[in-house]
Scaffold this motif. Structure first.
Motif, PDB file in Angstrom:
ATOM      1  N   VAL A  83      -3.497  26.438   3.290  1.00  0.00           N
ATOM      2  CA  VAL A  83      -3.854  25.764   2.049  1.00  0.00           C
ATOM      3  C   VAL A  83      -3.247  26.580   0.918  1.00  0.00           C
ATOM      4  O   VAL A  83      -3.421  27.798   0.860  1.00  0.00           O
ATOM      5  N   VAL A  84      -2.516  25.909   0.031  1.00  0.00           N
ATOM      6  CA  VAL A  84      -1.819  26.579  -1.072  1.00  0.00           C
ATOM      7  C   VAL A  84      -2.307  25.982  -2.390  1.00  0.00           C
ATOM      8  O   VAL A  84      -2.441  24.760  -2.520  1.00  0.00           O
ATOM      9  N   ASP A  85      -2.558  26.846  -3.373  1.00  0.00           N
ATOM     10  CA  ASP A  85      -3.034  26.340  -4.662  1.00  0.00           C
ATOM     11  C   ASP A  85      -1.858  25.912  -5.543  1.00  0.00           C
ATOM     12  O   ASP A  85      -0.689  26.135  -5.195  1.00  0.00           O
ATOM     13  N   PRO A  86      -2.115  25.260  -6.691  1.00  0.00           N
ATOM     14  CA  PRO A  86      -1.033  24.739  -7.530  1.00  0.00           C
ATOM     15  C   PRO A  86      -0.150  25.812  -8.157  1.00  0.00           C
ATOM     16  O   PRO A  86       0.885  25.487  -8.744  1.00  0.00           O
ATOM     17  N   GLY A  87      -0.538  27.074  -8.022  1.00  0.00           N
ATOM     18  CA  GLY A  87       0.312  28.160  -8.495  1.00  0.00           C
ATOM     19  C   GLY A  87       1.160  28.754  -7.395  1.00  0.00           C
ATOM     20  O   GLY A  87       1.861  29.749  -7.603  1.00  0.00           O
TER      21      GLY A  87
ATOM     22  N   VAL B 138       0.597  21.172  -7.575  1.00  0.00           N
ATOM     23  CA  VAL B 138      -0.377  20.393  -6.818  1.00  0.00           C
ATOM     24  C   VAL B 138      -0.989  21.282  -5.745  1.00  0.00           C
ATOM     25  O   VAL B 138      -0.424  22.307  -5.357  1.00  0.00           O
ATOM     26  N   LEU B 139      -2.149  20.885  -5.256  1.00  0.00           N
ATOM     27  CA  LEU B 139      -2.694  21.517  -4.066  1.00  0.00           C
ATOM     28  C   LEU B 139      -1.869  21.075  -2.874  1.00  0.00           C
ATOM     29  O   LEU B 139      -1.335  19.959  -2.841  1.00  0.00           O
TER      30      LEU B 139
ATOM     31  N   ALA C  22      -8.326  23.585 -10.934  1.00  0.00           N
ATOM     32  CA  ALA C  22      -7.102  24.220 -10.432  1.00  0.00           C
ATOM     33  C   ALA C  22      -5.858  23.571 -11.020  1.00  0.00           C
ATOM     34  O   ALA C  22      -4.908  24.257 -11.418  1.00  0.00           O
ATOM     35  N   LEU C  23      -5.864  22.245 -11.098  1.00  0.00           N
ATOM     36  CA  LEU C  23      -4.711  21.549 -11.661  1.00  0.00           C
ATOM     37  C   LEU C  23      -4.579  21.830 -13.150  1.00  0.00           C
ATOM     38  O   LEU C  23      -3.483  22.078 -13.658  1.00  0.00           O
ATOM     39  N   GLU C  24      -5.701  21.814 -13.861  1.00  0.00           N
ATOM     40  CA  GLU C  24      -5.668  22.059 -15.305  1.00  0.00           C
ATOM     41  C   GLU C  24      -5.188  23.469 -15.614  1.00  0.00           C
ATOM     42  O   GLU C  24      -4.372  23.680 -16.520  1.00  0.00           O
ATOM     43  N   ALA C  25      -5.665  24.435 -14.837  1.00  0.00           N
ATOM     44  CA  ALA C  25      -5.272  25.820 -15.073  1.00  0.00           C
ATOM     45  C   ALA C  25      -3.783  26.019 -14.818  1.00  0.00           C
ATOM     46  O   ALA C  25      -3.094  26.727 -15.564  1.00  0.00           O
TER      47      ALA C  25
END
Length: 281
Positions: free
Chosen positions: A228-232, A206-207, A255-258
């Motif tokens: 801010v942190v990305d889903p990875g 998740v973001l 971002a979520l799909e990737a």
């Protein structure tokens, strides 16, 4: 969903509620001018946090207690306008007080969370919440945590399983009380703060927005480090230990799909294999 501009704040707040609102107003207007759509303010930004967590501030009356449907929360919603804003406050509910976070827009209250996990002596000042849930906002489906809540993987996982696309954790996270580092950037509690942020984003894909108090209050020296942190689990923006605003633009759906395309951590769960008694199923 198109690209979303998200921002998390590291700033200093105190007991003077009117002064706090002046700070919030400046931050909100700055964010609005920058095109921010979702803004996370720190834990206890309305009225300040506790003066200490070791019992040394036993005489501290604590922050002013505000009602969820009271004038202060309505004032915050009016300031938010067309933005979605998350802020921490001391919530009064009857004769009980909670360390809470509220999510508002100009339409009013969108969600409210009462801190569940209480560190050290915090339970002498607040009652404990008892649930985690996600809710819909103009910025997407959101879930909120407060500070120590993020040290428990089950808390963020509960939000993700409830459909949260974005986790927002607001904190008043201090540096270490023992063997404190002269350079706050090297503090071991700051490292934990950062590690939890990245881990909670990555394991739930998740973001993640992390806001925190900055500066000092009572015996506490806060680590800032809003991000801010990305889903990875990659940090997209970070204020460092100083006050500031971390801003990032993210295409949430992409971002979520990737992140979930090949290894979907929620999809690939095996609840049947987990110990039900551990609360992981």
């Amino acid at each position: 969903m198109s690209t979303l501009r998200l921002a998390a704040v590291a700033a200093e707040f105190g007991r003077d509620l009117e002064q706090d609102f002046l700070i919030v107003e400046k931050l909100v207007e700055r964010a609005r001018s920058a095109g921010v759509q979702l803004l996370a303010l720190p834990e206890a930004c309305l009225g300040g946090y506790l003066l200490g967590l070791d019992g040394s501030a036993a005489d501290d009356p604590g922050p002013p207690a505000l009602e969820l449907d009271g004038p202060e929360v309505r004032r915050l919603a009016a300031l938010a306008g067309n933005m979605t804003v998350v802020a921490g406050y001391c919530e009064r509910a009857g004769d009980r007080k909670f360390n809470s976070a509220v999510c508002v827009s100009g339409d009013g209250v969108l969600g409210n969370h009462r801190k569940v996990h209480q560190p050290l002596s915090e339970n002498a000042s607040y009652d404990s919440g008892d649930s985690f849930h996600a809710f819909d906002t103009p910025a997407g489906r959101l879930g909120m945590l407060i500070c120590y809540d993020k040290a428990f993987p089950e808390a963020a996982r509960a939000l993700a399983l409830d459909g949260a696309e974005i986790g927002v954790c607001v904190s008043a996270w201090p540096g270490s009380r023992t063997n404190a580092a002269a350079d706050l950037a090297q503090d071991r509690w700051k490292r934990r703060f950062d590690l939890f942020d990245r881990a909670r984003a990555l394991e739930n894909q998740v973001l993640w927005l992390s806001a925190n108090q900055a500066g000092t209050f009572g015996s506490l020296r806060f680590v800032g480090s809003a991000k801010v942190v990305d889903p990875g689990g990659e940090v997209l923006a970070d204020t460092g230990v100083q006050g500031g605003v971390a801003v990032a633009d993210v295409d949430v759906d992409r971002a979520l799909e990737a992140a979930r395309r090949h290894m979907g951590h929620l999809r690939d769960r095996r609840p049947d294999a987990y110990l039900a008694g551990a609360g992981l199923s």
